[in-house]
Design a protein around this motif. Structure first.
Motif, PDB file in Angstrom:
ATOM      1  N   SER A 258       0.842  -1.205   0.000  1.00 29.80           N
ATOM      2  CA  SER A 258       0.000   0.000   0.000  1.00 29.80           C
ATOM      3  C   SER A 258       0.876   1.253   0.000  1.00 29.80           C
ATOM      4  O   SER A 258       0.558   2.235  -0.681  1.00 29.80           O
ATOM      5  CB  SER A 258      -0.935  -0.005   1.207  1.00 29.80           C
ATOM      6  N   LYS A 262       0.848   3.846  -3.232  1.00 26.77           N
ATOM      7  CA  LYS A 262       0.583   5.275  -3.046  1.00 26.77           C
ATOM      8  C   LYS A 262       1.761   6.127  -3.529  1.00 26.77           C
ATOM      9  O   LYS A 262       1.577   7.187  -4.143  1.00 26.77           O
ATOM     10  CB  LYS A 262       0.299   5.569  -1.572  1.00 26.77           C
ATOM     11  N   VAL A 306      -5.044  -3.287  -9.609  1.00 29.59           N
ATOM     12  CA  VAL A 306      -5.785  -2.524  -8.598  1.00 29.59           C
ATOM     13  C   VAL A 306      -6.327  -1.276  -9.287  1.00 29.59           C
ATOM     14  O   VAL A 306      -5.554  -0.402  -9.686  1.00 29.59           O
ATOM     15  CB  VAL A 306      -4.887  -2.142  -7.402  1.00 29.59           C
ATOM     16  N   ASP A 308      -8.116   2.309 -10.081  1.00 24.89           N
ATOM     17  CA  ASP A 308      -8.267   3.639  -9.473  1.00 24.89           C
ATOM     18  C   ASP A 308      -7.561   3.704  -8.120  1.00 24.89           C
ATOM     19  O   ASP A 308      -8.141   4.095  -7.104  1.00 24.89           O
ATOM     20  CB  ASP A 308      -9.745   4.000  -9.321  1.00 24.89           C
ATOM     21  N   ALA A 309      -6.288   3.326  -8.115  1.00 25.77           N
ATOM     22  CA  ALA A 309      -5.528   3.265  -6.863  1.00 25.77           C
ATOM     23  C   ALA A 309      -5.412   4.627  -6.188  1.00 25.77           C
ATOM     24  O   ALA A 309      -5.241   4.704  -4.969  1.00 25.77           O
ATOM     25  CB  ALA A 309      -4.135   2.691  -7.141  1.00 25.77           C
ATOM     26  N   ARG A 311      -7.716   6.658  -5.691  1.00 21.01           N
ATOM     27  CA  ARG A 311      -8.938   6.937  -4.923  1.00 21.01           C
ATOM     28  C   ARG A 311      -9.111   5.993  -3.739  1.00 21.01           C
ATOM     29  O   ARG A 311     -10.098   6.099  -3.004  1.00 21.01           O
ATOM     30  CB  ARG A 311     -10.165   6.825  -5.830  1.00 21.01           C
ATOM     31  N   LEU A 312      -8.191   5.069  -3.558  1.00 22.11           N
ATOM     32  CA  LEU A 312      -8.330   4.064  -2.515  1.00 22.11           C
ATOM     33  C   LEU A 312      -7.522   4.424  -1.274  1.00 22.11           C
ATOM     34  O   LEU A 312      -6.441   5.018  -1.371  1.00 22.11           O
ATOM     35  CB  LEU A 312      -7.877   2.699  -3.033  1.00 22.11           C
ATOM     36  N   SER A 313      -8.039   4.024  -0.119  1.00 20.67           N
ATOM     37  CA  SER A 313      -7.313   4.196   1.138  1.00 20.67           C
ATOM     38  C   SER A 313      -6.304   3.060   1.300  1.00 20.67           C
ATOM     39  O   SER A 313      -6.330   2.078   0.548  1.00 20.67           O
ATOM     40  CB  SER A 313      -8.292   4.186   2.310  1.00 20.67           C
ATOM     41  N   GLN A 316      -8.077  -0.291   1.795  1.00 20.53           N
ATOM     42  CA  GLN A 316      -8.715  -0.734   0.553  1.00 20.53           C
ATOM     43  C   GLN A 316      -7.686  -1.318  -0.410  1.00 20.53           C
ATOM     44  O   GLN A 316      -7.940  -2.335  -1.073  1.00 20.53           O
ATOM     45  CB  GLN A 316      -9.449   0.436  -0.106  1.00 20.53           C
ATOM     46  N   ILE A 317      -6.517  -0.690  -0.499  1.00 14.58           N
ATOM     47  CA  ILE A 317      -5.455  -1.208  -1.365  1.00 14.58           C
ATOM     48  C   ILE A 317      -4.978  -2.570  -0.858  1.00 14.58           C
ATOM     49  O   ILE A 317      -4.845  -3.529  -1.621  1.00 14.58           O
ATOM     50  CB  ILE A 317      -4.276  -0.219  -1.448  1.00 14.58           C
ATOM     51  N   GLN A 320      -7.627  -5.241  -1.591  1.00 13.34           N
ATOM     52  CA  GLN A 320      -7.698  -5.623  -3.006  1.00 13.34           C
ATOM     53  C   GLN A 320      -6.506  -6.479  -3.412  1.00 13.34           C
ATOM     54  O   GLN A 320      -6.652  -7.469  -4.135  1.00 13.34           O
ATOM     55  CB  GLN A 320      -7.784  -4.379  -3.888  1.00 13.34           C
TER      56      GLN A 320
END
Length: 428
Positions: A258, A262, A306, A308-309, A311-313, A316-317, A320
């Motif tokens: 994650s 990011k 993954v 729309d990474a 837009r994910l927290s 959430q990452i 997924q």
């Protein structure tokens, strides 16, 4: 009587290989029962019964290539006539060879095909559908056709070239197998020329596809790799302090991916050409961030995406990635899980790799390689040296559209975001 056909396999996939049958002739099945498993270039798919009945014929066996819409079996409403399988699927002991030849002399040549067909099937496995069709029309054995492709895949041009050369060469085979050849000149199966043991194993369709695409990526892209290193102290500290709370709240572990996902998104926003691809003479710069995460599975490396990474927290990452990795190892990924990535991250560190040069996942123009975290002495100033958990990171990129300065700056940006997680939260 209904036909069992190869279903539509999705975008750009026109054929597959029968991985295995879950039923045999004479079995009774219900609507929706799984009949066979089909291996494609990307995923394995199940073929289910559209209606209930009895398997009256299996026309194509495991390991055979089949095209979309091709009939691979038949499903009847009752038991097969006579309770016997078709001649093509009968076991060798079902009928003496002499009786078969006497009863059906015209079928003698096809009856011998299954044994002699092995070499052709092996060649056909590497042949395109067009090449196989042309070979059938011209009566050419694919096992004798040479391939110009680096991994040995046979194309129509190879068949045409072989056909042109085969005419004058036709009378020559007679002396090619002299009776005076030494008895032990040909090593038995499983033996090398010097008598040492070997094993010959056909490559899976997926492994062939991986091989082809990796070679294609190296042939079509001006691929270059640049390196940097990351001090993982801050991330390890956050994981140590927050992992229990994170796990309790989100029911998922806080891993490294994650953070890296990011960081990559933040760097792609700063250097958008690494989130692009080449289409003819144009650049297609993508304004979305679908990040592929390379996962090692039994049949080879796969890269689920993954979506729309940006837009994910973090949870959430992580969730997924865990779900996609689980599906990859269980061989249940859907085609939609693998399509459309804009950039890829691969982690060789889980296997102990200290440094590597990852190969592009075409048509993407960038891939980030993570590696093993290792304590190394780092000079803080002229007088102070401390041990820090360091990781080498590598960026392979397509030099056709990404300049060296931009690639280096991208990797520096990834490093800065990972070493300062607060900035990562703001920019990622």
């Amino acid at each position: 009587m209904s036909e069992i056909k190869v279903p539509d396999l999705g975008e750009s996939i026109t054929e597959g290989t029968i991985y295995k049958w879950h039923v045999k002739e004479g079995d009774t099945v219900g609507q929706g029962d799984v009949l066979a498993e089909l291996e494609t270039d990307k995923v394995n798919l199940e073929i289910s019964a559209e209606e209930g009945g009895v398997i009256s014929a299996i026309l194509r066996g495991a390991g055979e290539n089949v095209a979309v819409g091709e009939v691979i079996g038949r499903l009847g409403g009752g038991a097969p006539a006579g309770g016997k399988p078709p001649a093509a699927e009968a076991q060798p002991t079902a009928q003496p060879p002499a009786e078969t030849a006497a009863a059906q002399p015209a079928a003698a040549a096809p009856a011998a095909a299954p044994e002699g067909q092995a070499a052709e099937n092996g060649a056909a496995y590497l042949a395109s559908p067009g090449a196989r069709k042309l070979a059938r029309e011209r009566g050419i054995d694919l096992a004798e056709v040479g391939a110009r492709d680096p991994i040995g895949r046979i194309g129509q041009a190879d068949v045409k070239g072989h056909g042109a050369a085969a005419v004058p060469a036709a009378p020559i085979p007679a002396p090619a197998a002299p009776q005076s050849a030494p008895a032990g000149s040909t090593p038995p199966p499983g033996k090398a020329a010097d008598g040492k043991e070997t094993e010959r194993k056909r490559m899976s369709r997926r492994r062939l596809t991986i091989a082809s695409r990796l070679v294609e990526a190296q042939h079509t892209a001006a691929m270059l790799t640049t390196f940097n290193e990351v001090d993982m102290t801050a991330i390890l500290d956050i994981r140590k302090r927050r992992k229990d709370t994170f796990k309790e709240k989100h029911d998922i572990g806080l891993g490294f991916m994650s953070f890296f996902t990011k960081a990559v998104v933040g760097a792609l926003k700063a250097y958008p050409l690494l989130n692009a691809e080449i289409e003819g003479e144009d650049l297609l710069i993508k304004k979305y961030y679908d990040i592929g995460i390379a996962v090692s599975a039994k049949e080879g490396l796969v890269v689920p995406v993954v979506r729309d990474a940006d837009r994910l927290s973090f949870p959430q990452i992580e969730r997924q990635i865990a779900e996609l990795a689980s599906k990859a190892r269980a061989n249940t990924l859907a085609l939609s899980d693998l399509q459309g990535g804009t950039f890829t991250i691969t982690n060789g560190g889980v296997f102990g790799s200290l440094m590597s040069t990852p190969i592009l996942n075409a048509p993407q123009v960038g891939i980030l390689g993570m590696h093993k975290i290792q304590l190394r002495p780092i000079a803080i100033d002229e007088e102070t040296t401390v041990n820090r958990p360091m990781m080498y990171i590598a960026l392979s990129y397509d030099h056709r559209i990404v300049d060296g300065s931009e690639a280096v700056s991208f990797l520096v940006k990834v490093k800065e975001l990972l070493e300062d997680p607060e900035a990562l939260l703001l920019e990622g």
